[in-house]
Write a protein that holds these residues in place. Structure first.
Motif, PDB file in Angstrom:
ATOM      1  N   ILE A  36       0.876  -1.377   0.182  1.00 27.62           N
ATOM      2  CA  ILE A  36       0.096   0.030   0.120  1.00 27.62           C
ATOM      3  C   ILE A  36       1.027   1.361  -0.046  1.00 27.62           C
ATOM      4  O   ILE A  36       0.717   2.329  -0.663  1.00 27.62           O
ATOM      5  CB  ILE A  36      -0.888   0.081   1.051  1.00 27.62           C
ATOM      6  N   ASN A  37       1.987   1.304   0.791  1.00 26.01           N
ATOM      7  CA  ASN A  37       2.720   2.439   0.880  1.00 26.01           C
ATOM      8  C   ASN A  37       3.530   2.572  -0.684  1.00 26.01           C
ATOM      9  O   ASN A  37       3.563   3.756  -0.909  1.00 26.01           O
ATOM     10  CB  ASN A  37       3.861   2.291   2.154  1.00 26.01           C
ATOM     11  N   TYR A  38       3.981   1.391  -1.163  1.00 23.76           N
ATOM     12  CA  TYR A  38       4.362   1.619  -2.325  1.00 23.76           C
ATOM     13  C   TYR A  38       3.641   2.200  -3.580  1.00 23.76           C
ATOM     14  O   TYR A  38       3.978   2.956  -4.258  1.00 23.76           O
ATOM     15  CB  TYR A  38       4.878   0.302  -2.901  1.00 23.76           C
ATOM     16  N   ALA A  39       2.352   1.775  -3.411  1.00 26.05           N
ATOM     17  CA  ALA A  39       1.461   2.088  -4.369  1.00 26.05           C
ATOM     18  C   ALA A  39       1.066   3.738  -4.241  1.00 26.05           C
ATOM     19  O   ALA A  39       0.924   4.511  -5.215  1.00 26.05           O
ATOM     20  CB  ALA A  39       0.037   1.371  -4.273  1.00 26.05           C
ATOM     21  N   ASP A  40       0.900   4.186  -2.912  1.00 26.28           N
ATOM     22  CA  ASP A  40       0.736   5.407  -2.547  1.00 26.28           C
ATOM     23  C   ASP A  40       1.714   6.494  -2.918  1.00 26.28           C
ATOM     24  O   ASP A  40       1.572   7.618  -3.519  1.00 26.28           O
ATOM     25  CB  ASP A  40       0.360   5.567  -0.982  1.00 26.28           C
ATOM     26  N   ARG A  41       3.123   5.927  -2.881  1.00 26.74           N
ATOM     27  CA  ARG A  41       4.308   6.861  -3.321  1.00 26.74           C
ATOM     28  C   ARG A  41       3.960   6.800  -4.707  1.00 26.74           C
ATOM     29  O   ARG A  41       4.496   7.858  -5.151  1.00 26.74           O
ATOM     30  CB  ARG A  41       5.462   6.039  -2.582  1.00 26.74           C
ATOM     31  N   ARG A  42       3.968   5.981  -5.345  1.00 26.67           N
ATOM     32  CA  ARG A  42       3.941   5.940  -6.918  1.00 26.67           C
ATOM     33  C   ARG A  42       2.837   7.020  -7.317  1.00 26.67           C
ATOM     34  O   ARG A  42       2.915   7.799  -8.475  1.00 26.67           O
ATOM     35  CB  ARG A  42       3.868   4.591  -7.645  1.00 26.67           C
ATOM     36  N   THR A  43       1.654   6.832  -6.637  1.00 20.84           N
ATOM     37  CA  THR A  43       0.430   7.639  -7.141  1.00 20.84           C
ATOM     38  C   THR A  43       0.993   9.220  -6.636  1.00 20.84           C
ATOM     39  O   THR A  43       0.532  10.068  -7.791  1.00 20.84           O
ATOM     40  CB  THR A  43      -0.682   7.385  -6.206  1.00 20.84           C
ATOM     41  N   VAL A  44       1.628   9.326  -5.719  1.00 16.27           N
ATOM     42  CA  VAL A  44       2.113  10.774  -5.511  1.00 16.27           C
ATOM     43  C   VAL A  44       3.068  11.217  -6.520  1.00 16.27           C
ATOM     44  O   VAL A  44       2.950  12.505  -6.895  1.00 16.27           O
ATOM     45  CB  VAL A  44       2.567  10.920  -3.967  1.00 16.27           C
ATOM     46  N   LEU A  45       4.076  10.419  -6.711  1.00 13.74           N
ATOM     47  CA  LEU A  45       4.882  10.748  -7.703  1.00 13.74           C
ATOM     48  C   LEU A  45       4.674  11.075  -9.182  1.00 13.74           C
ATOM     49  O   LEU A  45       4.985  12.041  -9.880  1.00 13.74           O
ATOM     50  CB  LEU A  45       5.985   9.485  -8.044  1.00 13.74           C
ATOM     51  N   PHE A  46       3.619  10.274  -9.496  1.00 12.13           N
ATOM     52  CA  PHE A  46       2.870  10.450 -10.794  1.00 12.13           C
ATOM     53  C   PHE A  46       2.127  11.730 -11.073  1.00 12.13           C
ATOM     54  O   PHE A  46       1.980  12.371 -11.976  1.00 12.13           O
ATOM     55  CB  PHE A  46       2.095   9.519 -11.338  1.00 12.13           C
ATOM     56  N   ALA A  47       1.475  12.187  -9.678  1.00  7.48           N
ATOM     57  CA  ALA A  47       0.542  13.303  -9.551  1.00  7.48           C
ATOM     58  C   ALA A  47       1.541  14.414  -9.722  1.00  7.48           C
ATOM     59  O   ALA A  47       1.358  15.596 -10.358  1.00  7.48           O
ATOM     60  CB  ALA A  47      -0.185  13.388  -8.452  1.00  7.48           C
ATOM     61  N   GLU A  48       2.714  14.481  -8.932  1.00  4.73           N
ATOM     62  CA  GLU A  48       3.558  15.685  -8.957  1.00  4.73           C
ATOM     63  C   GLU A  48       4.350  15.716 -10.331  1.00  4.73           C
ATOM     64  O   GLU A  48       4.380  16.895 -10.849  1.00  4.73           O
ATOM     65  CB  GLU A  48       4.646  15.520  -7.984  1.00  4.73           C
ATOM     66  N   LYS A  49       4.738  14.680 -11.162  1.00  2.04           N
ATOM     67  CA  LYS A  49       5.165  14.498 -12.357  1.00  2.04           C
ATOM     68  C   LYS A  49       4.071  15.180 -13.294  1.00  2.04           C
ATOM     69  O   LYS A  49       4.511  16.120 -14.331  1.00  2.04           O
ATOM     70  CB  LYS A  49       5.722  13.332 -12.933  1.00  2.04           C
ATOM     71  N   PHE A  50       2.738  14.853 -13.212  1.00  2.00           N
ATOM     72  CA  PHE A  50       1.918  15.599 -14.103  1.00  2.00           C
ATOM     73  C   PHE A  50       1.793  17.014 -14.010  1.00  2.00           C
ATOM     74  O   PHE A  50       1.650  17.662 -14.924  1.00  2.00           O
ATOM     75  CB  PHE A  50       0.499  14.609 -13.816  1.00  2.00           C
ATOM     76  N   ILE A  51       1.806  17.372 -12.866  1.00  2.00           N
ATOM     77  CA  ILE A  51       1.584  18.834 -12.400  1.00  2.00           C
ATOM     78  C   ILE A  51       2.837  19.586 -13.170  1.00  2.00           C
ATOM     79  O   ILE A  51       2.456  20.733 -13.815  1.00  2.00           O
ATOM     80  CB  ILE A  51       1.254  19.150 -10.952  1.00  2.00           C
ATOM     81  N   VAL A  52       3.895  19.178 -12.962  1.00  2.00           N
ATOM     82  CA  VAL A  52       5.040  19.877 -13.615  1.00  2.00           C
ATOM     83  C   VAL A  52       5.332  19.859 -15.227  1.00  2.00           C
ATOM     84  O   VAL A  52       5.237  20.959 -15.851  1.00  2.00           O
ATOM     85  CB  VAL A  52       6.407  19.564 -12.967  1.00  2.00           C
TER      86      VAL A  52
END
Length: 136
Positions: free
Chosen positions: A55-71
């Motif tokens: 779950i922590n792995y999936a949450d971290r990946r979700t945050v990374l992809f969201a931040e990458k998308f914003i930038v």
């Protein structure tokens, strides 16, 4: 825009390069072992640690992809708009150069830099709200 939100967005841009590297390398996916639920297992900790790791792995990946998308969407928006603002975003936010160096590199005055900075932060905030990264 609140100062706390402004600081958070600036941190998203500063972490962009590190986030890309982390996404490119194969993150250590937590090993999943077979759990035999047919017998009683003695646990020394609360909860299921393997499930927590996943779950922590999936949450971290979700945050990374969201931040990458914003930038990346912010960069694309200002690239399509023109006026050299995409270069400004890269030089000022992502590379972390100061006000004076950015003014010289982008050939803009201090007031223009302040306006462009505000515009970039507002656009990034709107994108973040659209994808649900920011609550409210």
């Amino acid at each position: 825009m609140k100062k706390s939100r402004e600081k958070w967005i600036c941190q998203i841009f500063k972490r962009y390069k590190a986030n890309i590297e982390e996404l490119m390398e194969d993150l250590n996916f937590p090993s999943v072992g077979a759990t035999d639920y047919s017998r009683v297992v003695v646990q020394s900790t609360k909860g299921n640690t393997q499930e927590d790791k996943i779950i922590n792995y999936a949450d971290r990946r979700t945050v990374l992809f969201a931040e990458k998308f914003i930038v990346e969407e912010t960069l694309q928006y200002f690239h399509l708009e023109g006026h050299g603002r995409d270069r400004f975003v890269r030089f000022f936010f992502i590379d972390g150069n100061g006000w004076i160096a950015t003014q010289i590199e982008c050939n803009i005055c201090e007031r223009t830099l302040a306006y462009w900075r505000r515009d970039v932060l507002e656009k990034a905030e709107i994108l973040g709200q659209d994808i649900g990264y920011f609550k409210g």
